[in-house]
Enzyme design. Structure first.
Site, PDB file in Angstrom:
ATOM      1  N   ARG A 115       0.862  -1.184   0.000  1.00 36.16           N
ATOM      2  CA  ARG A 115       0.000   0.000   0.000  1.00 36.16           C
ATOM      3  C   ARG A 115       0.891   1.223   0.000  1.00 36.16           C
ATOM      4  O   ARG A 115       1.864   1.275   0.778  1.00 36.16           O
ATOM      5  CB  ARG A 115      -0.859   0.038   1.270  1.00 36.16           C
ATOM      6  CG  ARG A 115      -1.754  -1.148   1.478  1.00 36.16           C
ATOM      7  CD  ARG A 115      -2.114  -1.319   2.938  1.00 36.16           C
ATOM      8  NE  ARG A 115      -0.949  -1.590   3.757  1.00 36.16           N
ATOM      9  CZ  ARG A 115      -0.910  -1.537   5.090  1.00 36.16           C
ATOM     10  NH1 ARG A 115      -1.984  -1.198   5.764  1.00 36.16           N
ATOM     11  NH2 ARG A 115       0.188  -1.816   5.752  1.00 36.16           N
ATOM     12  N   GLU A 116       0.579   2.197  -0.827  1.00 39.90           N
ATOM     13  CA  GLU A 116       1.347   3.441  -0.765  1.00 39.90           C
ATOM     14  C   GLU A 116       1.173   4.024   0.633  1.00 39.90           C
ATOM     15  O   GLU A 116       0.122   3.892   1.250  1.00 39.90           O
ATOM     16  CB  GLU A 116       0.876   4.408  -1.851  1.00 39.90           C
ATOM     17  CG  GLU A 116       1.352   3.957  -3.214  1.00 39.90           C
ATOM     18  CD  GLU A 116       0.863   4.828  -4.359  1.00 39.90           C
ATOM     19  OE1 GLU A 116       0.619   6.024  -4.142  1.00 39.90           O
ATOM     20  OE2 GLU A 116       0.716   4.291  -5.464  1.00 39.90           O
TER      21      GLU A 116
ATOM     22  N   LEU B 285     -13.996   0.078   5.406  1.00 40.99           N
ATOM     23  CA  LEU B 285     -15.424   0.422   5.441  1.00 40.99           C
ATOM     24  C   LEU B 285     -15.588   1.906   5.748  1.00 40.99           C
ATOM     25  O   LEU B 285     -16.538   2.303   6.412  1.00 40.99           O
ATOM     26  CB  LEU B 285     -16.158  -0.420   6.490  1.00 40.99           C
ATOM     27  CG  LEU B 285     -16.516  -1.862   6.116  1.00 40.99           C
ATOM     28  CD1 LEU B 285     -17.332  -2.518   7.222  1.00 40.99           C
ATOM     29  CD2 LEU B 285     -17.298  -1.941   4.799  1.00 40.99           C
TER      30      LEU B 285
ATOM     31  N   CYS C 248      -4.088   2.095  -8.683  1.00 40.64           N
ATOM     32  CA  CYS C 248      -4.327   0.640  -8.664  1.00 40.64           C
ATOM     33  C   CYS C 248      -5.804   0.270  -8.710  1.00 40.64           C
ATOM     34  O   CYS C 248      -6.272  -0.269  -9.704  1.00 40.64           O
ATOM     35  CB  CYS C 248      -3.672   0.038  -7.436  1.00 40.64           C
ATOM     36  SG  CYS C 248      -1.917   0.426  -7.363  1.00 40.64           S
TER      37      CYS C 248
ATOM     38  N   LYS D  60      -4.827   9.603  -1.262  1.00 42.01           N
ATOM     39  CA  LYS D  60      -4.960   9.204   0.143  1.00 42.01           C
ATOM     40  C   LYS D  60      -3.829   9.877   0.914  1.00 42.01           C
ATOM     41  O   LYS D  60      -2.870  10.369   0.308  1.00 42.01           O
ATOM     42  CB  LYS D  60      -4.926   7.683   0.290  1.00 42.01           C
ATOM     43  CG  LYS D  60      -3.573   7.035   0.014  1.00 42.01           C
ATOM     44  CD  LYS D  60      -3.692   5.547   0.348  1.00 42.01           C
ATOM     45  CE  LYS D  60      -2.357   4.874   0.343  1.00 42.01           C
ATOM     46  NZ  LYS D  60      -2.426   3.454   0.617  1.00 42.01           N
TER      47      LYS D  60
HETATM   48  C1  UGA Z   1      -4.025  -0.777  -3.103  1.00 42.39           C
HETATM   49  C2  UGA Z   1      -4.140  -2.057  -2.252  1.00 42.39           C
HETATM   50  O1  UGA Z   1      -4.638  -1.720  -0.962  1.00 42.39           O
HETATM   51  C3  UGA Z   1      -2.771  -2.728  -2.111  1.00 42.39           C
HETATM   52  O2  UGA Z   1      -2.894  -3.943  -1.388  1.00 42.39           O
HETATM   53  C4  UGA Z   1      -2.232  -3.016  -3.515  1.00 42.39           C
HETATM   54  O3  UGA Z   1      -0.939  -3.593  -3.460  1.00 42.39           O
HETATM   55  C5  UGA Z   1      -2.135  -1.709  -4.283  1.00 42.39           C
HETATM   56  O4  UGA Z   1      -3.434  -1.105  -4.366  1.00 42.39           O
HETATM   57  C6  UGA Z   1      -1.628  -2.024  -5.653  1.00 42.39           C
HETATM   58  O5  UGA Z   1      -2.333  -2.696  -6.419  1.00 42.39           O
HETATM   59  O6  UGA Z   1      -0.467  -1.729  -5.955  1.00 42.39           O
HETATM   60  P1  UGA Z   1      -3.170   1.702  -2.592  1.00 42.39           P
HETATM   61  O7  UGA Z   1      -3.588   2.031  -3.994  1.00 42.39           O
HETATM   62  O8  UGA Z   1      -1.862   2.172  -2.086  1.00 42.39           O
HETATM   63  O9  UGA Z   1      -3.183   0.111  -2.377  1.00 42.39           O
HETATM   64  O10 UGA Z   1      -4.283   2.333  -1.645  1.00 42.39           O
HETATM   65  P2  UGA Z   1      -5.393   1.812  -0.631  1.00 42.39           P
HETATM   66  O11 UGA Z   1      -4.903   1.963   0.747  1.00 42.39           O
HETATM   67  O12 UGA Z   1      -5.924   0.498  -1.043  1.00 42.39           O
HETATM   68  O13 UGA Z   1      -6.509   2.903  -0.869  1.00 42.39           O
HETATM   69  C7  UGA Z   1      -7.133   3.020  -2.142  1.00 42.39           C
HETATM   70  C8  UGA Z   1      -8.179   4.089  -2.130  1.00 42.39           C
HETATM   71  O14 UGA Z   1      -9.297   3.675  -1.369  1.00 42.39           O
HETATM   72  C9  UGA Z   1      -7.740   5.428  -1.547  1.00 42.39           C
HETATM   73  O15 UGA Z   1      -8.216   6.471  -2.368  1.00 42.39           O
HETATM   74  C10 UGA Z   1      -8.403   5.448  -0.194  1.00 42.39           C
HETATM   75  O16 UGA Z   1      -8.653   6.740   0.273  1.00 42.39           O
HETATM   76  C11 UGA Z   1      -9.688   4.709  -0.488  1.00 42.39           C
HETATM   77  N1  UGA Z   1     -10.329   4.098   0.704  1.00 42.39           N
HETATM   78  C12 UGA Z   1      -9.675   3.152   1.420  1.00 42.39           C
HETATM   79  C13 UGA Z   1     -11.609   4.481   1.062  1.00 42.39           C
HETATM   80  O17 UGA Z   1     -12.239   5.340   0.411  1.00 42.39           O
HETATM   81  N2  UGA Z   1     -12.193   3.903   2.152  1.00 42.39           N
HETATM   82  C14 UGA Z   1     -11.563   2.964   2.888  1.00 42.39           C
HETATM   83  O18 UGA Z   1     -12.173   2.459   3.870  1.00 42.39           O
HETATM   84  C15 UGA Z   1     -10.276   2.585   2.522  1.00 42.39           C
END
Ligand code: UGA
Length: 435
Positions: A149-150, A252, A262, A325
């Site tokens: 995760r970033e 959630l 991603c 994020k």
């Molecule tokens: C995501 C996956 O979580 C990683 O496991 C994966 O390795 C990565 O993609 C990838 O394919 O390289 P990442 O893109 O860094 O990681 O970000 P996330 O933490 O997954 O968040 C993604 C988005 O969802 C963000 O915009 C975040 O704000 C949003 N989010 C997350 C929500 O709106 N609600 C939540 O409850 C969680």
């Protein structure tokens, strides 16, 4: 071991530095000379907590080098391919140009017994197609998806929550597994779960994990839409269903929706690949997941416009957050940046601030006005919109902010503020899916 990493973006640069940090000799390769120059000097070309520290320590150890010359991979026995697979322009499918080019250009430098390891997220079937090319040189191919995760990339790479190896059948597969076990010896000695499987499963593990996470977020955002017309509170709903261990509270958080390099492109590429395979209907729900997600950005814009009495023209809107994020400077498919741009397009006088994503945002949308600080963005604002939940924004003191603004209206696009505290300080608070 002597390792090479082809592609030094968010994934490859962290992987190269982390592998050197745990004791391997690593050469990182990228075509972008500015990026390579920065990395060579121990400077991270993007914001990632902990990366500058391991870049410097690995460089000082002499175990980490970077180059623009692919021929410098000679001497390495394991070659990681970590190039991007962005969405194709005007299509949902993944653009495999960079993966194909990386593998093709690597071929002349491969020695028999070498292992090529794909880390890029690819449509199922890609590894099998590329394996033939690699095997013709006497080397083998494995697919080893990445789940970092970033914002937590260094930790996720050094101590992953699981490892997945997609390997060929038979002896070649055994050998590939042994080579990867040596690469990841440290994580494995700490009991990191390992799944050894075929190419197709390894490729699918990656896209299905991201599809599941995207679905979980869109599920709670769909509940937010229902909460909005019933007066229910989606954050309490998430807490309550999250206590069920089968559901779990993580991912959630309802709000402006998901973005980044991603989740959005991976669910689209998955749909496109499933359609090619004649199984489009199996993942048809991902179109809905995408649609719900995009509606949330619109919802934030609509709430802001509504709060401005339907006339946003020349009203000062403080947009706090641009990155997709917190703890990242990544603006790829960022809902926050999208909201800022849409409000600007509606005639609002947007003043945007993000602790790390300003430079990337300004390059992409020079027409937006960027503030020097959160206070600067807030000064005389008619409305405040929080769209990336940086700690700095979560901890804003509503009474102090009230002194700066012109209108005490806050739209919490991430449900990350203490609604009670803001209301007590005299603010009109609007959350997402909250009364
Ligand atoms: C995501 C996956 O979580 C990683 O496991 C994966 O390795 C990565 O993609 C990838 O394919 O390289 P990442 O893109 O860094 O990681 O970000 P996330 O933490 O997954 O968040 C993604 C988005 O969802 C963000 O915009 C975040 O704000 C949003 N989010 C997350 C929500 O709106 N609600 C939540 O409850 C969680």
């Amino acid at each position: 071991m002597k390792l090479s990493v082809i592609g030094c973006g968010y994934l490859g640069a962290v992987h190269a530095a982390a592998m050197a940090e745990i004791g391997h000799d690593v050469i990182g390769i990228d075509v972008d000379s500015a990026k390579i120059e920065a990395l060579q000097e121990g400077r991270a070309p993007f914001f990632e907590p902990g990366l500058p520290e391991i870049l410097t320590s690995a460089r000082d150890s002499g175990r980490l080098k970077f180059s623009t010359q692919l021929s410098d991979v000679r001497g390495s026995t394991v070659h990681f391919v970590a190039v991007g697979t962005p969405q194709k322009k005007g299509e949902n499918a993944a653009d495999l140009t960079y993966v194909d080019a990386a593998i093709h250009s690597l071929l002349p430098y491969l020695a028999p017994g070498d292992l090529v390891v794909g880390k890029s997220t690819v449509p199922v079937g890609t590894a099998a197609r590329l394996a033939e090319l690699v095997e013709a040189t006497g080397a083998s191919l494995a697919w080893n998806p990445e789940f970092l995760r970033e914002g937590f990339a260094v930790k996720d790479t050094i101590a992953p929550d699981r490892l997945v190896y997609g390997v060929p059948e038979g002896e070649a597969g055994e050998k590939a597994r042994a080579q990867l076990d040596e690469v990841y010896a440290r994580a494995l000695s700490n009991d990191t779960p390992l799944v050894v499987t075929d190419y197709a499963t390894a490729e699918l593990v990656k896209v299905s994990a991201n599809a599941f996470l995207a679905t979980k977020i869109s599920f709670i955002n769909a509940m937010a839409e229902i909460a909005e017309v019933t007066g229910a509170d989606v954050t309490q709903l998430a807490d309550a269903i999250g206590f069920d261990a089968r559901i779990g509270r993580r991912f959630l958080n309802a709000g402006v929706g998901f973005g980044g390099g991603c989740l959005p492109k991976d669910i689209r590429a998955f749909s496109a690949r499933a359609e090619e395979l004649g199984r489009g209907e199996s993942v048809a729900f991902l179109k809905e997941v995408d649609a719900i997600n995009l509606r949330r950005r619109q919802r934030v814009v609509d709430v802001v416009v509504e709060e401005l009495g339907d006339s946003p023209f020349e009203k000062k809107v403080a947009v706090l957050g641009l990155a997709f994020k917190p703890d990242s400077d990544d603006i790829r498919d960022s809902p926050a940046l999208d909201v800022a741009v849409q409000l600007h397009g509606r005639g609002a006088d947007v003043s945007a601030f993000d602790p790390e994503a300003m430079a990337n945002s300004a390059k992409r949308y020079p027409q937006l006005a960027f503030a020097d600080s959160a206070d600067d963005a807030l000064k005389d604002a008619d409305i405040v919109v929080v769209v990336t939940e940086w700690k700095e924004f979560r901890e804003l003191d509503p009474s102090a902010v009230a002194e700066l603004v012109n209108g005490k209206i806050v739209v919490d696009g991430r449900n990350c503020l203490d609604a009670v505290a803001w209301r007590e300080a005299g603010w009109r608070y609007r959350g997402m899916g909250r009364p």
